[in-house]
Motif scaffolding. Structure first.
Motif, PDB file in Angstrom:
ATOM      1  N   LEU A  10      82.531  74.289  81.988  1.00 48.04           N
ATOM      2  CA  LEU A  10      83.919  74.662  81.724  1.00 48.04           C
ATOM      3  C   LEU A  10      84.008  75.713  80.617  1.00 48.04           C
ATOM      4  O   LEU A  10      84.779  76.676  80.714  1.00 48.04           O
ATOM      5  N   ALA A  11      83.219  75.517  79.554  1.00 49.42           N
ATOM      6  CA  ALA A  11      83.244  76.469  78.444  1.00 49.42           C
ATOM      7  C   ALA A  11      82.752  77.843  78.876  1.00 49.42           C
ATOM      8  O   ALA A  11      83.320  78.875  78.495  1.00 49.42           O
ATOM      9  N   THR A  12      81.694  77.855  79.674  1.00 50.55           N
ATOM     10  CA  THR A  12      81.165  79.129  80.168  1.00 50.55           C
ATOM     11  C   THR A  12      82.211  79.851  81.012  1.00 50.55           C
ATOM     12  O   THR A  12      82.400  81.072  80.893  1.00 50.55           O
ATOM     13  N   THR A  13      82.898  79.094  81.849  1.00 52.76           N
ATOM     14  CA  THR A  13      83.942  79.682  82.690  1.00 52.76           C
ATOM     15  C   THR A  13      85.090  80.222  81.846  1.00 52.76           C
ATOM     16  O   THR A  13      85.554  81.350  82.048  1.00 52.76           O
ATOM     17  N   ALA A  14      85.545  79.421  80.889  1.00 58.08           N
ATOM     18  CA  ALA A  14      86.679  79.822  80.049  1.00 58.08           C
ATOM     19  C   ALA A  14      86.363  81.077  79.245  1.00 58.08           C
ATOM     20  O   ALA A  14      87.256  81.888  78.967  1.00 58.08           O
ATOM     21  N   GLN A  15      85.100  81.268  78.884  1.00 60.55           N
ATOM     22  CA  GLN A  15      84.717  82.412  78.069  1.00 60.55           C
ATOM     23  C   GLN A  15      84.246  83.603  78.909  1.00 60.55           C
ATOM     24  O   GLN A  15      83.779  84.606  78.367  1.00 60.55           O
ATOM     25  N   GLY A  16      84.399  83.487  80.216  1.00 59.65           N
ATOM     26  CA  GLY A  16      84.052  84.599  81.098  1.00 59.65           C
ATOM     27  C   GLY A  16      85.138  85.659  81.109  1.00 59.65           C
ATOM     28  O   GLY A  16      86.150  85.551  80.408  1.00 59.65           O
ATOM     29  N   ASP A  17      84.938  86.678  81.934  1.00 57.19           N
ATOM     30  CA  ASP A  17      85.959  87.714  82.033  1.00 57.19           C
ATOM     31  C   ASP A  17      87.119  87.218  82.891  1.00 57.19           C
ATOM     32  O   ASP A  17      87.077  86.101  83.430  1.00 57.19           O
ATOM     33  N   ALA A  18      88.150  88.025  83.003  1.00 60.72           N
ATOM     34  CA  ALA A  18      89.361  87.605  83.718  1.00 60.72           C
ATOM     35  C   ALA A  18      89.055  87.203  85.154  1.00 60.72           C
ATOM     36  O   ALA A  18      89.597  86.212  85.664  1.00 60.72           O
ATOM     37  N   GLU A  19      88.179  87.957  85.807  1.00 58.21           N
ATOM     38  CA  GLU A  19      87.846  87.651  87.200  1.00 58.21           C
ATOM     39  C   GLU A  19      87.163  86.298  87.317  1.00 58.21           C
ATOM     40  O   GLU A  19      87.444  85.516  88.229  1.00 58.21           O
ATOM     41  N   THR A  20      86.270  86.002  86.378  1.00 53.93           N
ATOM     42  CA  THR A  20      85.578  84.707  86.378  1.00 53.93           C
ATOM     43  C   THR A  20      86.560  83.562  86.197  1.00 53.93           C
ATOM     44  O   THR A  20      86.506  82.552  86.902  1.00 53.93           O
ATOM     45  N   VAL A  21      87.449  83.714  85.235  1.00 57.61           N
ATOM     46  CA  VAL A  21      88.416  82.653  84.943  1.00 57.61           C
ATOM     47  C   VAL A  21      89.335  82.406  86.142  1.00 57.61           C
ATOM     48  O   VAL A  21      89.539  81.265  86.569  1.00 57.61           O
ATOM     49  N   LEU A  22      89.879  83.469  86.682  1.00 55.43           N
ATOM     50  CA  LEU A  22      90.833  83.328  87.782  1.00 55.43           C
ATOM     51  C   LEU A  22      90.154  82.885  89.078  1.00 55.43           C
ATOM     52  O   LEU A  22      90.810  82.351  89.971  1.00 55.43           O
ATOM     53  N   GLY A  23      88.846  83.080  89.173  1.00 59.91           N
ATOM     54  CA  GLY A  23      88.124  82.663  90.366  1.00 59.91           C
ATOM     55  C   GLY A  23      87.625  81.228  90.314  1.00 59.91           C
ATOM     56  O   GLY A  23      87.067  80.731  91.293  1.00 59.91           O
TER      57      GLY A  23
ATOM     58  N   HIS B  10      89.211  87.427  72.851  1.00 65.10           N
ATOM     59  CA  HIS B  10      87.927  87.501  73.563  1.00 65.10           C
ATOM     60  C   HIS B  10      88.078  88.122  74.946  1.00 65.10           C
ATOM     61  O   HIS B  10      87.523  89.185  75.220  1.00 65.10           O
ATOM     62  N   THR B  11      88.856  87.474  75.807  1.00 62.97           N
ATOM     63  CA  THR B  11      88.971  87.960  77.182  1.00 62.97           C
ATOM     64  C   THR B  11      89.531  89.371  77.240  1.00 62.97           C
ATOM     65  O   THR B  11      89.053  90.209  78.018  1.00 62.97           O
ATOM     66  N   PHE B  12      90.552  89.639  76.418  1.00 63.36           N
ATOM     67  CA  PHE B  12      91.200  90.954  76.451  1.00 63.36           C
ATOM     68  C   PHE B  12      90.898  91.792  75.207  1.00 63.36           C
ATOM     69  O   PHE B  12      91.598  92.776  74.928  1.00 63.36           O
ATOM     70  N   GLY B  13      89.871  91.392  74.470  1.00 63.70           N
ATOM     71  CA  GLY B  13      89.334  92.244  73.409  1.00 63.70           C
ATOM     72  C   GLY B  13      90.267  92.611  72.284  1.00 63.70           C
ATOM     73  O   GLY B  13      90.095  93.656  71.644  1.00 63.70           O
ATOM     74  N   GLY B  14      91.270  91.787  72.017  1.00 63.19           N
ATOM     75  CA  GLY B  14      92.173  92.075  70.904  1.00 63.19           C
ATOM     76  C   GLY B  14      93.220  93.129  71.178  1.00 63.19           C
ATOM     77  O   GLY B  14      93.886  93.605  70.251  1.00 63.19           O
ATOM     78  N   THR B  15      93.386  93.517  72.442  1.00 57.08           N
ATOM     79  CA  THR B  15      94.418  94.498  72.813  1.00 57.08           C
ATOM     80  C   THR B  15      95.579  93.772  73.471  1.00 57.08           C
ATOM     81  O   THR B  15      95.398  93.120  74.505  1.00 57.08           O
ATOM     82  N   SER B  16      96.750  93.866  72.901  1.00 60.40           N
ATOM     83  CA  SER B  16      97.879  93.066  73.351  1.00 60.40           C
ATOM     84  C   SER B  16      98.552  93.624  74.598  1.00 60.40           C
ATOM     85  O   SER B  16      98.370  94.798  74.964  1.00 60.40           O
ATOM     86  N   TRP B  17      99.368  92.781  75.210  1.00 58.86           N
ATOM     87  CA  TRP B  17     100.149  93.194  76.377  1.00 58.86           C
ATOM     88  C   TRP B  17     101.237  94.191  75.989  1.00 58.86           C
ATOM     89  O   TRP B  17     101.754  94.906  76.854  1.00 58.86           O
ATOM     90  N   ARG B  18     101.583  94.252  74.713  1.00 60.89           N
ATOM     91  CA  ARG B  18     102.547  95.257  74.274  1.00 60.89           C
ATOM     92  C   ARG B  18     101.880  96.633  74.175  1.00 60.89           C
ATOM     93  O   ARG B  18     102.495  97.649  74.490  1.00 60.89           O
ATOM     94  N   GLU B  19     100.618  96.638  73.734  1.00 65.77           N
ATOM     95  CA  GLU B  19      99.887  97.908  73.657  1.00 65.77           C
ATOM     96  C   GLU B  19      99.570  98.444  75.048  1.00 65.77           C
ATOM     97  O   GLU B  19      99.600  99.655  75.273  1.00 65.77           O
ATOM     98  N   HIS B  20      99.254  97.526  75.948  1.00 70.17           N
ATOM     99  CA  HIS B  20      98.948  97.909  77.325  1.00 70.17           C
ATOM    100  C   HIS B  20      99.740  97.003  78.276  1.00 70.17           C
ATOM    101  O   HIS B  20      99.239  95.985  78.742  1.00 70.17           O
ATOM    102  N   PRO B  21     101.000  97.340  78.541  1.00 77.13           N
ATOM    103  CA  PRO B  21     101.860  96.505  79.380  1.00 77.13           C
ATOM    104  C   PRO B  21     101.266  96.196  80.754  1.00 77.13           C
ATOM    105  O   PRO B  21     101.575  95.154  81.336  1.00 77.13           O
ATOM    106  N   GLU B  22     100.400  97.072  81.254  1.00 74.27           N
ATOM    107  CA  GLU B  22      99.808  96.839  82.570  1.00 74.27           C
ATOM    108  C   GLU B  22      98.863  95.634  82.576  1.00 74.27           C
ATOM    109  O   GLU B  22      98.521  95.116  83.636  1.00 74.27           O
ATOM    110  N   SER B  23      98.458  95.187  81.390  1.00 74.26           N
ATOM    111  CA  SER B  23      97.558  94.033  81.305  1.00 74.26           C
ATOM    112  C   SER B  23      98.304  92.698  81.272  1.00 74.26           C
ATOM    113  O   SER B  23      97.685  91.637  81.368  1.00 74.26           O
TER     114      SER B  23
END
Length: 277
Positions: free
Chosen positions: A135-148, A78-91
């Motif tokens: 909590l659920a809304t926060t967890a399902q937010g984007d990376a910035e929302t979660v980390l903030g 969900h948060t990273f759309g199914g793209t792994s850290w191996r496919e995009h190491p910068e993530s």
């Protein structure tokens, strides 16, 4: 209303975040040192574990105890759309940080779900539902929302509600009449190796207690608050934990029991538990 996330791990839909984001030190639980944000040497290219069926004999007992409360698949798919850290190491850095934060949020959701079901007070149940929604809304937010998210404040709010429900439920088992120094049965107690077998512990508050290697065989733990209690190696053979409070799968996985141990319906019996002949 935000859909409540699944709080059970689905490793097949996770990019092995517990095997990468987290670090561990060589100990009785781990055979090697592994720094955080690095892949475990036992990790396969498809994100599976090459020694999954042999973790305990190979010295990785700690891996069999861990539970991400469903954070891994949410962050991966969900948060990273199914793209792994191996496919995009910068993530990788952001993905690992978000995973750690979502795991905290999901663990709080696990406790709130139980609290809302156990309380007798409709107002407390409503308060638990509102907090869980946030909590659920926060967890399902984007990376910035979660980390903030202000996790420290959220932890405090959840803790206060859990304690209210605990006091209410334990009182129904006569906890208010139980002397505080009852054999050291109090929050944060040092009960390592204690012999508590074949006892009625109903309504005791043992949150945060050290119960490593304690013998609880045959005991009744109805309405016992086990929030954060360390149950590593605790002997639960024949014990009744079916209506205890705030028990999690990692706690159960860390303990030892058998087929006569009674667990809450939302928890599973670990594979390493004994079967009596």
């Amino acid at each position: 209303m935000t859909n409540q996330p699944t709080l059970r791990p689905d490793c097949g839909n996770c990019f092995a975040l517990c095997c990468t984001a987290l670090g561990f030190t060589r100990s009785a639980d781990f055979a090697i040192d592994k720094p955080a944000a690095s892949a475990c040497p036992n990790l396969a290219n498809d994100f599976s574990c090459t020694i999954h069926q042999r973790l305990r004999p190979r010295g990785f007992r700690g891996c069999t105890v861990f539970d991400c409360f469903g954070a891994g698949q949410l962050v991966s798919q969900h948060t990273f759309g199914g793209t792994s850290w191996r496919e995009h190491p910068e993530s990788a850095s952001a993905m690992f940080a978000v995973f750690k934060r979502v795991k905290q949020l999901h663990e709080m959701l696990w406790y709130l779900d139980e609290a809302s079901q156990r309380t007798f007070d409709p107002e407390l149940a409503s308060a638990a539902a509102r907090l869980a929604e946030h909590l659920a809304t926060t967890a399902q937010g984007d990376a910035e929302t979660v980390l903030g998210a202000d996790v420290e404040t959220l932890h405090g709010q959840v803790r206060n509600l859990l304690m209210e429900v605990s006091e209410e439920v334990r009182a129904s088992y006569g906890a208010e009449d139980r002397p505080t120094p009852d054999g050291g049965l109090q929050p944060g107690a040092d009960l390592m190796g204690a012999d508590l077998a074949n006892r009625s512990l109903c309504g005791a508050d043992l949150r945060g207690s050290w119960m490593i290697g304690a013998n609880l065989a045959g005991s009744d733990l109805a309405a016992v608050d086990l929030l954060g209690a360390d149950l590593r190696g605790a002997k639960l053979d024949g014990a009744d934990l079916s209506t205890c409070l705030y028990l999690t799968q990692p706690q159960v996985n860390a303990a030892d029991g058998d087929e006569q141990t009674l667990l809450p319906p939302q928890l599973s019996r670990p594979d390493h538990w004994r079967t009596r002949n």
